[in-house]
Design an enzyme around this catalytic site. Structure first.
Site, PDB file in Angstrom:
ATOM      1  N   GLY A 139       0.809  -1.222   0.000  1.00  0.00           N
ATOM      2  CA  GLY A 139       0.000   0.000   0.000  1.00  0.00           C
ATOM      3  C   GLY A 139       0.836   1.263   0.000  1.00  0.00           C
ATOM      4  O   GLY A 139       0.383   2.315   0.443  1.00  0.00           O
ATOM      5  N   GLY A 141       2.342   2.604  -2.786  1.00  0.00           N
ATOM      6  CA  GLY A 141       2.478   3.191  -4.117  1.00  0.00           C
ATOM      7  C   GLY A 141       3.549   2.512  -4.944  1.00  0.00           C
ATOM      8  O   GLY A 141       3.986   3.034  -5.968  1.00  0.00           O
ATOM      9  N   LEU A 142       4.001   1.329  -4.496  1.00  0.00           N
ATOM     10  CA  LEU A 142       5.060   0.613  -5.226  1.00  0.00           C
ATOM     11  C   LEU A 142       4.504  -0.626  -5.909  1.00  0.00           C
ATOM     12  O   LEU A 142       5.230  -1.525  -6.300  1.00  0.00           O
ATOM     13  CB  LEU A 142       6.199   0.246  -4.260  1.00  0.00           C
ATOM     14  CG  LEU A 142       6.834   1.445  -3.561  1.00  0.00           C
ATOM     15  CD1 LEU A 142       7.857   0.990  -2.525  1.00  0.00           C
ATOM     16  CD2 LEU A 142       7.489   2.392  -4.563  1.00  0.00           C
ATOM     17  N   SER A 144       2.412  -3.192  -4.913  1.00  0.00           N
ATOM     18  CA  SER A 144       2.460  -4.529  -4.307  1.00  0.00           C
ATOM     19  C   SER A 144       1.362  -5.417  -4.890  1.00  0.00           C
ATOM     20  O   SER A 144       1.539  -6.625  -5.020  1.00  0.00           O
ATOM     21  CB  SER A 144       2.334  -4.428  -2.781  1.00  0.00           C
ATOM     22  OG  SER A 144       1.179  -3.704  -2.431  1.00  0.00           O
ATOM     23  N   ASP A 189       0.636  -0.947 -14.053  1.00  0.00           N
ATOM     24  CA  ASP A 189       1.384  -1.688 -13.036  1.00  0.00           C
ATOM     25  C   ASP A 189       1.754  -3.105 -13.468  1.00  0.00           C
ATOM     26  O   ASP A 189       2.931  -3.478 -13.401  1.00  0.00           O
ATOM     27  CB  ASP A 189       0.617  -1.691 -11.710  1.00  0.00           C
ATOM     28  CG  ASP A 189       0.441  -0.284 -11.165  1.00  0.00           C
ATOM     29  OD1 ASP A 189       1.114   0.622 -11.668  1.00  0.00           O
ATOM     30  OD2 ASP A 189      -0.375  -0.087 -10.256  1.00  0.00           O
TER      31      ASP A 189
HETATM   32  C1  GLA Z   1      -2.250   3.183  -9.254  1.00  0.00           C
HETATM   33  C2  GLA Z   1      -2.933   2.361 -10.338  1.00  0.00           C
HETATM   34  C3  GLA Z   1      -2.237   2.559 -11.677  1.00  0.00           C
HETATM   35  C4  GLA Z   1      -2.085   4.036 -12.006  1.00  0.00           C
HETATM   36  C5  GLA Z   1      -1.469   4.788 -10.832  1.00  0.00           C
HETATM   37  C6  GLA Z   1      -1.445   6.292 -11.032  1.00  0.00           C
HETATM   38  O1  GLA Z   1      -0.975   2.703  -8.995  1.00  0.00           O
HETATM   39  O2  GLA Z   1      -2.908   1.000  -9.995  1.00  0.00           O
HETATM   40  O3  GLA Z   1      -2.950   1.870 -12.675  1.00  0.00           O
HETATM   41  O4  GLA Z   1      -3.329   4.590 -12.390  1.00  0.00           O
HETATM   42  O5  GLA Z   1      -2.185   4.547  -9.637  1.00  0.00           O
HETATM   43  O6  GLA Z   1      -0.586   6.656 -12.067  1.00  0.00           O
END
Ligand code: GLA
Length: 409
Positions: A139, A141-142, A144, A189
């Site tokens: 959780g 922003g990497l 997971s 991602d």
């Molecule tokens: C999250 C989402 C991605 C993307 C980013 C923002 O990580 O899973 O698909 O939208 O936010 O760039």
């Protein structure tokens, strides 16, 4: 395309090898002795440019990182599946033929979503026990979630001998997250995780899914990640709301942009001419998207020209826009970015991932002196906690890894 499925040669970092050893031992404690285990690694990612553009059809520039999810797996003689994690207390146990149809809000939704997407392809396949773990903060922003999904697809593919191409595993991961977990996420991602190449940034055009690997000169720069420690429970709801707002802005603007199929296609001057048709909030959301599209193309040009300072400038521009127009930053993220940008070795800094908490990614000159201390103490002075500030390297993508002490595993 390279086959990224299996690499049982050595070459893992000491950190990963150590973690893996502990995790295999823990697996034995939880599931008992039995047949040899197999181990898999799936990286996380930072996104350097193209913030919130993937679900708007824009270009993105993520990079896989040398932190990720480790899976220790042992096939079973029956069709039972048992899922455990070293990072969360909840576990899951069920039959392959009777997997839940609804998500539960727990971490196990991600691997279950993948299993549901693949179960039909191998109706007689064996069950297995899995222990998930690794060194990727959850959780933050990497990514997971994509790391777990792609890693699960890789492990299941290997166990059931499905022969999936890397892009198919990416598709399965996406299906799990969108269809089962219920996040309206874009494609960035799982692509970033599933198609990683060392010392390269992925250029992915989310409109037609074309991609290219662009070299990042790591003899010149380092990627540093600073973690606010903030984890927002609301993130999924707030993320889905941004997706809906961008869609609404597109619905209004598309009538002035013939042929546009997504917000990315709308020219900026159409927004300028018709901003009065949008609410203030929707105008801000559209402005972020359209300007970020431009910035991301400029960042690609800068990277190709070896202009790393120009690339970093676009990253910092992205952060300002995420803060002011997309409104997904929080004071903790802004504080880390400001502290980083005040340091002479820093070329650019921005929040990574969806926002609302998590991490900041900093592009710094290789010799960056006291950067880690400056950023950490700047944050500590204001918020009273010391953030983790670490150098991340790129990663070569999802793979099977050798159990450190066993040649045969
Ligand atoms: C999250 C989402 C991605 C993307 C980013 C923002 O990580 O899973 O698909 O939208 O936010 O760039």
């Amino acid at each position: 395309m390279d086959d990224l499925a299996t690499d049982t040669s050595s070459g893992e970092t000491d950190d990963l090898a150590g973690l893996l050893g502990d995790q295999v031992w823990r697996f034995g404690e939880l599931f008992g002795d039995g047949a040899p285990v197999r181990c898999f690694f799936s990286p996380g990612r930072v996104n350097l440019m193209g913030a919130h553009l993937d679900y708007n059809g824009g270009p993105v520039m993520p990079m896989a990182i040398d932190r990720g999810t480790l899976l220790v797996v042992r096939p079973r003689a029956d069709r039972r599946v048992r899922l455990r994690s070293t990072l969360a207390p909840e576990s899951f146990e069920g039959e392959l033929g009777g997997l839940p149809a609804e998500s539960s809000g727990r971490w196990s939704d991600y691997p279950i979503g993948v299993l549901r997407a693949l179960a039909d392809r191998a109706p007689e396949a064996c069950g297995f026990d899995v222990l998930f773990g690794g060194n990727l903060p959850v959780g933050a922003g990497l990514s997971s979630s994509a790391s777990i999904c792609v890693g699960t697809a890789l492990a299941v593919d290997a166990l059931w001998k499905l022969g999936l191409e890397p892009l198919e595993r990416v598709r399965v991961a996406l299906q799990a997250e969108r269809g089962f977990v219920g996040v309206h996420c874009g494609i960035m991602d799982p692509f970033a995780v599933g198609l990683a190449r060392p010392a390269h940034v992925l250029w992915l055009d989310c409109k037609d899914r074309s991609f290219e690997h662009l070299p990042l000169d790591t003899s010149e720069v380092r990627v540093v990640v600073a973690d606010t420690g903030v984890r927002r429970q609301l993130a999924k709801g707030a993320f889905n709301r941004r997706v809906a707002e961008a869609r609404l802005a597109f619905d209004t603007l598309s009538s002035y942009a013939p042929g546009a199929t997504c917000l990315r296609d709308v020219p900026l001057d159409v927004l300028e001419a018709h901003r009065g048709d949008l609410t203030g909030t929707l105008e801000h959301r559209a402005r972020h998207v359209l300007e970020e599209v431009q910035r991301t193309f400029e960042a690609r040009d800068a990277l190709r020209a070896g202009d790393l300072a120009g690339f970093g400038e676009r990253m910092s521009g992205a952060h300002a826009s995420l803060r002011d127009h997309y409104e997904v930053s929080v004071p903790e993220l802004d504080c880390l970015v400001d502290a980083a940008l005040g340091h002479p070795a820093v070329l650019g800094a921005r929040l990574t991932g969806a926002g609302f908490g998590g991490c900041v990614v900093i592009l710094a000159r290789r010799e960056y002196g006291d950067l880690e201390e400056t950023v950490a103490s700047g944050f500590e002075d204001r918020f009273g906690t010391r953030p983790k500030v670490e150098v991340f390297s790129g990663d070569r993508g999802p793979r099977e890894v050798r159990v450190p002490w066993s040649e045969s595993a």
